[in-house]
Structures are given as structure tokens and as C-alpha cells.
Motif scaffolding. Structure first.
Motif, PDB file in Angstrom:
ATOM      1  N   ILE A 117       0.830  -1.211   0.000  1.00 14.71           N
ATOM      2  CA  ILE A 117       0.000   0.000   0.000  1.00 14.71           C
ATOM      3  C   ILE A 117       0.860   1.256   0.000  1.00 14.71           C
ATOM      4  O   ILE A 117       1.806   1.375   0.770  1.00 14.71           O
ATOM      5  N   VAL A 118       0.497   2.195  -0.863  1.00 14.50           N
ATOM      6  CA  VAL A 118       1.059   3.549  -0.840  1.00 14.50           C
ATOM      7  C   VAL A 118      -0.087   4.457  -0.425  1.00 14.50           C
ATOM      8  O   VAL A 118      -0.927   4.825  -1.243  1.00 14.50           O
ATOM      9  N   ASP A 119      -0.173   4.763   0.864  1.00 15.07           N
ATOM     10  CA  ASP A 119      -1.253   5.627   1.378  1.00 15.07           C
ATOM     11  C   ASP A 119      -1.076   7.066   0.926  1.00 15.07           C
ATOM     12  O   ASP A 119      -2.004   7.701   0.461  1.00 15.07           O
ATOM     13  N   ASP A 120       0.131   7.567   1.085  1.00 10.06           N
ATOM     14  CA  ASP A 120       0.419   8.965   0.784  1.00 10.06           C
ATOM     15  C   ASP A 120       1.747   9.035   0.035  1.00 10.06           C
ATOM     16  O   ASP A 120       2.810   8.928   0.643  1.00 10.06           O
ATOM     17  N   PRO A 121       1.695   9.204  -1.289  1.00  9.58           N
ATOM     18  CA  PRO A 121       2.947   9.245  -2.064  1.00  9.58           C
ATOM     19  C   PRO A 121       3.915  10.326  -1.597  1.00  9.58           C
ATOM     20  O   PRO A 121       5.123  10.165  -1.730  1.00  9.58           O
ATOM     21  N   THR A 122       3.415  11.413  -1.018  1.00  9.43           N
ATOM     22  CA  THR A 122       4.304  12.487  -0.564  1.00  9.43           C
ATOM     23  C   THR A 122       5.107  12.082   0.666  1.00  9.43           C
ATOM     24  O   THR A 122       6.112  12.707   0.975  1.00  9.43           O
ATOM     25  N   SER A 123       4.685  11.007   1.345  1.00  3.83           N
ATOM     26  CA  SER A 123       5.432  10.542   2.519  1.00  3.83           C
ATOM     27  C   SER A 123       6.728   9.848   2.117  1.00  3.83           C
ATOM     28  O   SER A 123       7.641   9.723   2.931  1.00  3.83           O
ATOM     29  N   GLY A 124       6.790   9.378   0.852  1.00  2.00           N
ATOM     30  CA  GLY A 124       7.981   8.667   0.397  1.00  2.00           C
ATOM     31  C   GLY A 124       8.063   7.241   0.913  1.00  2.00           C
ATOM     32  O   GLY A 124       9.118   6.616   0.828  1.00  2.00           O
ATOM     33  N   LEU A 125       6.947   6.717   1.432  1.00  2.00           N
ATOM     34  CA  LEU A 125       6.951   5.376   2.019  1.00  2.00           C
ATOM     35  C   LEU A 125       5.940   4.460   1.344  1.00  2.00           C
ATOM     36  O   LEU A 125       4.899   4.901   0.863  1.00  2.00           O
ATOM     37  N   ILE A 126       6.268   3.185   1.347  1.00  2.00           N
ATOM     38  CA  ILE A 126       5.370   2.143   0.871  1.00  2.00           C
ATOM     39  C   ILE A 126       5.268   1.107   1.992  1.00  2.00           C
ATOM     40  O   ILE A 126       6.260   0.808   2.661  1.00  2.00           O
ATOM     41  N   LEU A 127       4.074   0.593   2.220  1.00  2.00           N
ATOM     42  CA  LEU A 127       3.821  -0.337   3.310  1.00  2.00           C
ATOM     43  C   LEU A 127       3.671  -1.750   2.765  1.00  2.00           C
ATOM     44  O   LEU A 127       2.904  -1.985   1.834  1.00  2.00           O
ATOM     45  N   PHE A 128       4.434  -2.682   3.343  1.00  2.00           N
ATOM     46  CA  PHE A 128       4.307  -4.105   3.030  1.00  2.00           C
ATOM     47  C   PHE A 128       3.691  -4.792   4.239  1.00  2.00           C
ATOM     48  O   PHE A 128       4.262  -4.753   5.328  1.00  2.00           O
ATOM     49  N   ASP A 129       2.540  -5.400   4.055  1.00  2.00           N
ATOM     50  CA  ASP A 129       1.894  -6.165   5.120  1.00  2.00           C
ATOM     51  C   ASP A 129       2.332  -7.609   4.948  1.00  2.00           C
ATOM     52  O   ASP A 129       1.996  -8.254   3.951  1.00  2.00           O
ATOM     53  N   ILE A 130       3.118  -8.115   5.900  1.00  2.00           N
ATOM     54  CA  ILE A 130       3.595  -9.500   5.825  1.00  2.00           C
ATOM     55  C   ILE A 130       2.911 -10.365   6.887  1.00  2.00           C
ATOM     56  O   ILE A 130       3.476 -11.324   7.398  1.00  2.00           O
ATOM     57  N   GLY A 131       1.677 -10.017   7.179  1.00  2.00           N
ATOM     58  CA  GLY A 131       0.881 -10.822   8.099  1.00  2.00           C
ATOM     59  C   GLY A 131       1.168 -10.529   9.554  1.00  2.00           C
ATOM     60  O   GLY A 131       0.352  -9.939  10.234  1.00  2.00           O
ATOM     61  N   VAL A 132       2.332 -10.929  10.019  1.00  2.46           N
ATOM     62  CA  VAL A 132       2.681 -10.740  11.434  1.00  2.46           C
ATOM     63  C   VAL A 132       3.168  -9.332  11.720  1.00  2.46           C
ATOM     64  O   VAL A 132       3.290  -8.941  12.866  1.00  2.46           O
ATOM     65  N   ALA A 133       3.467  -8.573  10.681  1.00  3.00           N
ATOM     66  CA  ALA A 133       3.991  -7.224  10.868  1.00  3.00           C
ATOM     67  C   ALA A 133       3.726  -6.389   9.619  1.00  3.00           C
ATOM     68  O   ALA A 133       3.410  -6.915   8.556  1.00  3.00           O
ATOM     69  N   HIS A 134       3.853  -5.092   9.797  1.00  2.00           N
ATOM     70  CA  HIS A 134       3.807  -4.152   8.686  1.00  2.00           C
ATOM     71  C   HIS A 134       5.194  -3.542   8.565  1.00  2.00           C
ATOM     72  O   HIS A 134       5.776  -3.141   9.562  1.00  2.00           O
ATOM     73  N   LYS A 135       5.691  -3.510   7.346  1.00  2.00           N
ATOM     74  CA  LYS A 135       7.024  -2.968   7.144  1.00  2.00           C
ATOM     75  C   LYS A 135       6.934  -1.787   6.190  1.00  2.00           C
ATOM     76  O   LYS A 135       6.375  -1.907   5.114  1.00  2.00           O
ATOM     77  N   GLN A 136       7.468  -0.655   6.606  1.00  2.00           N
ATOM     78  CA  GLN A 136       7.504   0.521   5.757  1.00  2.00           C
ATOM     79  C   GLN A 136       8.873   0.615   5.109  1.00  2.00           C
ATOM     80  O   GLN A 136       9.896   0.529   5.795  1.00  2.00           O
ATOM     81  N   LEU A 137       8.873   0.792   3.796  1.00  2.00           N
ATOM     82  CA  LEU A 137      10.110   0.935   3.039  1.00  2.00           C
ATOM     83  C   LEU A 137      10.073   2.256   2.283  1.00  2.00           C
ATOM     84  O   LEU A 137       9.004   2.793   1.997  1.00  2.00           O
ATOM     85  N   SER A 138      11.231   2.728   1.911  1.00  2.00           N
ATOM     86  CA  SER A 138      11.333   3.947   1.128  1.00  2.00           C
ATOM     87  C   SER A 138      10.876   3.677  -0.306  1.00  2.00           C
ATOM     88  O   SER A 138      11.283   2.682  -0.922  1.00  2.00           O
ATOM     89  N   LEU A 139      10.046   4.565  -0.840  1.00  2.27           N
ATOM     90  CA  LEU A 139       9.618   4.439  -2.236  1.00  2.27           C
ATOM     91  C   LEU A 139      10.807   4.498  -3.194  1.00  2.27           C
ATOM     92  O   LEU A 139      10.735   3.967  -4.295  1.00  2.27           O
ATOM     93  N   SER A 140      11.906   5.113  -2.761  1.00  2.00           N
ATOM     94  CA  SER A 140      13.081   5.229  -3.632  1.00  2.00           C
ATOM     95  C   SER A 140      13.668   3.860  -3.985  1.00  2.00           C
ATOM     96  O   SER A 140      14.361   3.726  -4.991  1.00  2.00           O
ATOM     97  N   LEU A 141      13.391   2.839  -3.166  1.00  2.00           N
ATOM     98  CA  LEU A 141      13.858   1.480  -3.477  1.00  2.00           C
ATOM     99  C   LEU A 141      13.164   0.900  -4.702  1.00  2.00           C
ATOM    100  O   LEU A 141      13.623  -0.084  -5.274  1.00  2.00           O
ATOM    101  N   PHE A 142      12.052   1.505  -5.109  1.00  2.00           N
ATOM    102  CA  PHE A 142      11.212   0.952  -6.165  1.00  2.00           C
ATOM    103  C   PHE A 142      11.129   1.854  -7.388  1.00  2.00           C
ATOM    104  O   PHE A 142      10.184   1.768  -8.163  1.00  2.00           O
ATOM    105  N   GLU A 143      12.137   2.703  -7.565  1.00  2.00           N
ATOM    106  CA  GLU A 143      12.114   3.634  -8.690  1.00  2.00           C
ATOM    107  C   GLU A 143      12.249   2.932 -10.039  1.00  2.00           C
ATOM    108  O   GLU A 143      11.637   3.346 -11.010  1.00  2.00           O
ATOM    109  N   GLU A 144      13.049   1.905 -10.101  1.00  2.00           N
ATOM    110  CA  GLU A 144      13.263   1.168 -11.357  1.00  2.00           C
ATOM    111  C   GLU A 144      12.943  -0.310 -11.142  1.00  2.00           C
ATOM    112  O   GLU A 144      13.232  -0.856 -10.071  1.00  2.00           O
ATOM    113  N   PRO A 145      12.375  -0.966 -12.150  1.00  2.00           N
ATOM    114  CA  PRO A 145      12.120  -2.406 -12.021  1.00  2.00           C
ATOM    115  C   PRO A 145      13.444  -3.163 -11.819  1.00  2.00           C
ATOM    116  O   PRO A 145      14.395  -2.958 -12.564  1.00  2.00           O
ATOM    117  N   PRO A 146      13.497  -4.004 -10.796  1.00  2.00           N
ATOM    118  CA  PRO A 146      14.740  -4.739 -10.544  1.00  2.00           C
ATOM    119  C   PRO A 146      14.896  -5.902 -11.522  1.00  2.00           C
ATOM    120  O   PRO A 146      13.919  -6.359 -12.128  1.00  2.00           O
TER     121      PRO A 146
END
Length: 168
Positions: A117-146
């Protein structure tokens, strides 16, 4: 349609207008689907969320997205992630909900990613829900397809880089 009347054939401007519209209609209907990465961006997600090696995808009218890769593969954002050969999710603006076919390594465990989930693009964060936890990562990690490597190749490269330490 008025364009086919006998008076239309006498008016070259109307005929030219009709042919222009007709050719535009055919080119629009035959234009290729956007790439999966362009689709993600148009839906408020970063283009680097899925690997470069996506073979094809389908998006149903109800928002179900199915992404096909040639084979399961590994890549790394902050941690390693494993894509199955088929990844499915419900695509909504700013989110992939009910993800199936994507796992993330956390503390030596492979945990399935449930939602992205990207709730607010201006925050620069993307949320990964992995069931037992939520992990926030920097959107900059996802600028280009790996680039995604077949599962066995990445493991062997890690062993070669770390040498004896990785063998323990």
C-alpha cells in the motif's frame, strides 16, 4: 451515419475527416496494452514494484491482476524477495491487496506478502503487510524495475561473495 451519404462522396473534406477518424479508431483499438510498469504507475504505485522479467499480465474488469514470469526468481529491495512464476493481487489505486505469489525474507524466514500500500505518495513510504507485521520501506527502493534472477543463481552468488562464511 451522415458520412456515407451520397453528398459526402462529393465533399472531400468530410470524406477525409471520416477516414482520419476511422484510421485513428483502428490504431487505438490495435494499440498494445501498457507495460506492467506503466500500469502500476497509472494506479499510484511505483514501477519498480515488479521485476523487469515480467512475461505478461492480465487485468480483469474487477481489478484482479495476474502477472506471469518465466520462472520463480529472487531479487532484493531492502531484503530479498521471492516472486513465484504467477503473482496475483487485487489492484486498486495505490495498493495491491490480497497478494499471492510474493514472499519477503525477514530474520531468516520467508513470509508471504499480503498487501502492498502507498497511502500517501508524498510521505515517500510504501507499506508491506507480511501478516505478522507491517514494514515501511522507502519508495526510492522501487524507482526502477529490478532484475530478478532464478532462485538458484542468486543463492550461489551470495555463497561466492561471502566465501566460507556463507557455507556455515
Amino acid at each position: 451515419m451522415a458520412y456515407f451519404s451520397s453528398s459526402s462522396s462529393k465533399n472531400p473534406i468530410k470524406l477525409l475527416h471520416f477516414l482520419t477518424i476511422l484510421s485513428f479508431s483502428f490504431s487505438w483499438a490495435s494499440s498494445p496494452s501498457p507495460s506492467i510498469h506503466d500500469l502500476l504507475v497509472s494506479r499510484g504505485l511505483p514501477k519498480g514494484l515488479l521485476p523487469e522479467e515480467v512475461k505478461s499480465y492480465t487485468l480483469s474488469d474487477n481489478g484482479t491482476l495476474e502477472v506471469l514470469l518465466d520462472e520463480p526468481c529472487l531479487t532484493k529491495y531492502e531484503n530479498r524477495v521471492l516472486f513465484d512464476s504467477v503473482v496475483r493481487a487485487n489492484l486498486r489505486y495505490g495498493s495491491l491487496i490480497g497478494v499471492v505469489g510474493l514472499s519477503q525474507e525477514e530474520l531468516f524466514l520467508w513470509l508471504p506478502v499480503k498487501d502492498i500500500i502507498v497511502d500517501d505518495p508524498t510521505s515517500g513510504l510504501i507499506l508491506f503487510d507480511i501478516g505478522v507485521a507491517h514494514k515501511q520501506l522507502s519508495l526510492s527502493l522501487f524507482e526502477e524495475p529490478p532484475h530478478c534472477k532464478p532462485q538458484g543463481i542468486l543463492k550461489n552468488q551470495v555463497r561466492k561473495q561471502k566465501g566460507f562464511e556463507a557455507m556455515r
